[in-house]
Each structure stands twice: as structure tokens, then as C-alpha cells.
Design a protein around this motif. Structure first.
Motif: not given
Lengths: 166, 166
Positions: A94-95, A97, A100, A149, A151, B57, B94-95, B100, B149
DNA sequence: ATTACTGCAAAGCATTTGCAAATGC
DNA sequence: GCATTTGCAAATGCTTTGCAGTAAT
């Protein structure tokens, strides 16, 4: 219980030892090139990374090194992990950033995203073929998909134009 | 400056009004079914969600509602956003999983992931066709990809077997 | 009248950072 | 010896939560 190790464990240990033996010199090269220092802590973290199963999280790893003879502090673990990512030894799933992002779903079907590293813009795209392949992969794994998802990270057309070749 | 609105703004406003007008009754239905209450704050958040560009966001939205006549507190914004997600009006990009995850890259080529909602297991899979399609999509958008990803969420074979049909 | 919802501020959690002490070069 | 790293603990930033007051049914 502790003295007798079964074959599987032995093989695993061997595997780890080998990975570390191969990767550590490469990491040293990377550090030297970067004019960074080859330190004890960095070797410990690298070893710990390779001692873990395929997927792990930074905090668990930090916890494992919080006590004992190979003590490395949380801060250093995070810092070293960042270095290892830069060096290409690990990949973040999970990147980074933190927050969410949301998007409307109302009359807005599923689609994929590209995010520009430079300006942060989201570009939406759609490809039924990708979805078909995902569905096929799920069938192959007997995995029941709920959602997905995708990306792509990189540089959008505007930003790549703006930054002319050096 | 404030009294004169150009055509584009007018159309946008119209668009928003329409979306809210359509979505709000649906949200009411959802709330009633859930035996939850139809409140002022919830309508304000829903309106604000539709007033924003495609991607936003939570925190920005909360900030926008922190002051002014349509004041809704941060906590309520987050709670309502969760409800709206459940109702299917918004989607999180982003979940939720906060921390991470890392994985080895050394001798471990790029691949995609499935994550089981139930047990959290990671399943790796690979599909060159997916990558080809991603590359094509990038070409179409003049986007220069750095990495990507892909995560599929759902239930792994073990967990879907364990939980027999109700 | 109930009972859920809201606002607020405080807590949580993973991650980052500032700074003095330690270590590699 | 000098500069980089480390450890620690405090700070950060997003998100969640507890609780007392407020509003919806």
C-alpha cells in the motif's frame, strides 16, 4: 524442542542465509555509491527483512528488533526500510500517501487510476480486458473477488513535458 | 466577481444540484432500511461530497465544513463518509488497512496481489497480459509509468469454503 | 420519551523527526 | 576528527472514539 530442528526449518534457514549473503554486498555497493555508511544497524535490518515471510509490515519488523541482542530502534528500522526500497530490495504494497482518497460512485462505474508523482493528479482509465484478466486470475485461484484497486504511478503528460530532459 | 457567474460554473452547479436531488432520496432509503436517522448533518455531507471534484480526501471535505453555516464536525464527516461508502455512493481509493506492507523484491519479480477480507492472507499472481494492457493504457494517456499496484479484495478459497452458505 | 446522532476534544496508531550521543570513515 | 547515524522520545497527521448534550422518531 529447541535443539531439534526439522528439515523444513533447516532449509529455510539456509535460504535466508544465502539471500542475505548475496544481498548484503549489493546493499553495501548501493550505500557506497550514495556515500552513505555501512553500519551494523543496516545489516541487522536487512537480515531481518530477509528472515521474514514474503509479506511483512514495518512495525512488526521494528517490534522484533525492539529488544534482544540485535536491537535496532523503530526510527532506524523505518529509515533503513526506506533506503532498502530506494535500493530496490523491497517494495511497498500500500503506497505511502497516508490519507484515503474518496471518489463518487453514483453513476460513475468502476475504473482504474494513474497518479502523477509530480503533481498528484488522478487520471481515470478503463479497460474491460484488464477486468477480464483479473476475473480469470481469481477463478484460477478460487478467489471470490469483491472489488479491486489498480493504481499506476508515474508522470502525467503535462509534467513529463514540463520537465525537459536534463 | 461574485455576482457574475460564467456558463461553465452555472452548468456545474446545475449538475451538482441534480446529483444531490437524485442521490439524497436514495440515501434516505438506505438510512431507513438501516433504521438509522435522516439528519441535517448527513444531508450536508452528502451535498458536499457531490459538490467536490471527482477525487477528494476526507480531511479536505471536513475542513470545508469546519466553519460556516453548514458546519459539520470532523468526526461526523468521517462517520457519514463511512455510511456513504456502505451505501455505495463513494469508493475509497487507497484502502483502509492503515499500515504499509512490504515485500522482498530481490529475485522476486513484479506480481499482483489478492488479499482475503477474512484472514488477511496475501495471494500472489502474475499475468503478463494485464501488464501489457496497463502499458497500452499509459501510451494512450501519454503517461510515463514508474510502477503499479493491483490488489484484488475478496475471499480466499480457504475462507470461502469454511463459511458454508447460510 | 426514547434512542440515535452530533460536537468536541482526547485518544490511537503508524510513521517521522529533532537532537544529543555514538559510530563509521 | 568530522560527518553521518542512531536511539530515544516527542511530534505529526489522519482517523477514531468516549461522552455529555442535542435532535430525530
Amino acid at each position: 524442542m529447541k535443539t531439534i530442528k526439522n528439515l523444513k526449518d533447516k532449509l529455510l534457514e539456509e535460504e535466508i542465509r544465502k539471500s542475505v549473503e548475496e544481498a548484503w554486498p549489493l546493499f553495501i555497493d548501493f550505500l557506497k555509491e550514495k556515500k552513505a555508511r555501512v553500519t551494523q544497524a543496516r545489516k541487522i535490518v536487512l537480515t531481518q527483512v530477509f528472515s521474514r515471510h514474503d509479506h511483512f509490515c514495518a512495525d512488526d519488523l521494528a517490534a522484533a528488533l525492539a529488544t534482544g541482542p540485535n536491537h535496532v530502534s523503530r526510527g532506524t528500522v523505518y529509515r533503513t526500510l526506506a533506503l532498502m526500497e530506494e535500493a530496490g530490495f523491497v517494495r511497498v504494497i500500500r503506497d505511502t500517501d497516508v490519507h484515503a482518497h474518496y471518489e463518487h460512485t453514483y453513476k460513475h462505474p468502476h475504473h482504474e487510476h494513474m497518479v502523477c508523482d509530480a503533481c498528484g493528479d488522478f487520471i481515470e482509465f478503463e479497460d474491460p480486458k484488464i477486468i477480464q484478466h483479473i476475473e480469470q486470475a481469481c477463478r484460477d485461484e478460487a478467489f471470490i473477488p469483491r472489488t479491486h484497486r489498480l493504481v499506476v504511478f508515474g508522470k502525467c503528460s503535462k509534467c513529463s513535458k514540463a520537465q525537459k530532459p536534463a
